[in-house]
Design a protein around this motif. Structure first.
Motif: not given
Length: 254
Positions: A11-12, A249-250
């Motif tokens: 999930k996010i 940042n991913a």
């Protein structure tokens, strides 16, 4: 079981209010990872038992764990016995589980039923769960123990229950306020559990009352950056609080 982190339907975000962060996030993540790095200001090895299944799988995958801890609880407990007072400051008081909040507060002096980690964790977990007769009984045992040992009801919530607009809606709301106080604060014997369980208004109001009126109210205080800046403006701090700039940042899961 997925072999890689990217294969799991993450999930996010995960919140302790809506998820079981241990079962929904940490254990699945550990089961398909080869390295676990963690930094914490306070640490208790008891938390590792909560994620033992995930750690076992990680070790089976020849993974490794690196921990950077500011202070372990064993020496802190020894220090407590030699001091007259104790103040703990932590930027992140709860890392992944309520047991860490318990470990912190227990150093400050939890008493009675609240001094047992299982009771402490089960209490807050049960406030989010489906209510049954045994949970009603457990709530009353924990709540009445808190008040019998000197705990005081939250003034703002008590004022809301007894003097606010809700009492203007009629006699039924006034009865609800007195029932909340009789059962949870005074420990009055419950004659009809089924009737209480069917009273949705009583259950919802009780969840709010029982969430607020606990040892956390007396032992833990949250100072946000805005609060600290007010301290500075009042002259209580010598320096202002730096502004924090957060950049999302991913990170690619491998």
């Amino acid at each position: 079981m997925p072999k890689f982190l990217r294969e799991y339907p993450w999930k996010i975000s995960y919140s302790s209010n809506t998820h079981n962060t241990i079962a929904d996030f940490y254990i699945p993540a550990l089961e398909c990872t080869i390295q676990y790095d963690r930094k914490a200001g306070f640490f208790s090895s008891a938390i590792l038992s909560k994620v033992a299944r995930g750690l076992g799988a990680m070790l089976h995958n020849q993974g490794r764990m690196r921990l950077i801890m500011g202070c372990q609880f064993s020496p802190m407990a020894q220090l407590k016995e030699k001091t007259k007072s104790l103040i703990l400051l932590s930027a992140t008081p709860m890392q992944i589980d309520p047991i860490e909040v318990f470990d912190l507060l227990n150093l400050l002096g939890l008493q009675g039923h609240w001094s047992y980690g299982d009771n402490f964790c089960h209490y807050f977990a049960s406030l989010q769960a489906t209510v049954k007769q045994e949970i009603i009984h457990f709530w009353q045992v924990m709540s009445s123990d808190y008040f019998q040992r000197g705990g005081q009801p939250c003034p703002r919530l008590s004022q809301f229950l007894t003097k606010s607009e809700c009492l203007r809606h009629g006699f039924a709301e006034r009865i609800l306020a007195y029932k909340i106080q009789d059962i949870w604060q005074r420990g009055k014997k419950i004659a009809n559990h089924k009737q209480l369980l069917a009273d949705e208004n009583f259950i919802n109001t009780s969840r709010q009352y029982l969430t607020i009126n606990t040892p956390l109210k007396d032992l833990m205080f949250r100072h946000t950056r805005d609060t600290l800046r007010q301290y500075y403006r009042l002259g209580l701090l010598e320096r202002d609080i730096p502004t924090r700039v957060v950049q999302d940042n991913a990170i690619t899961a491998r």
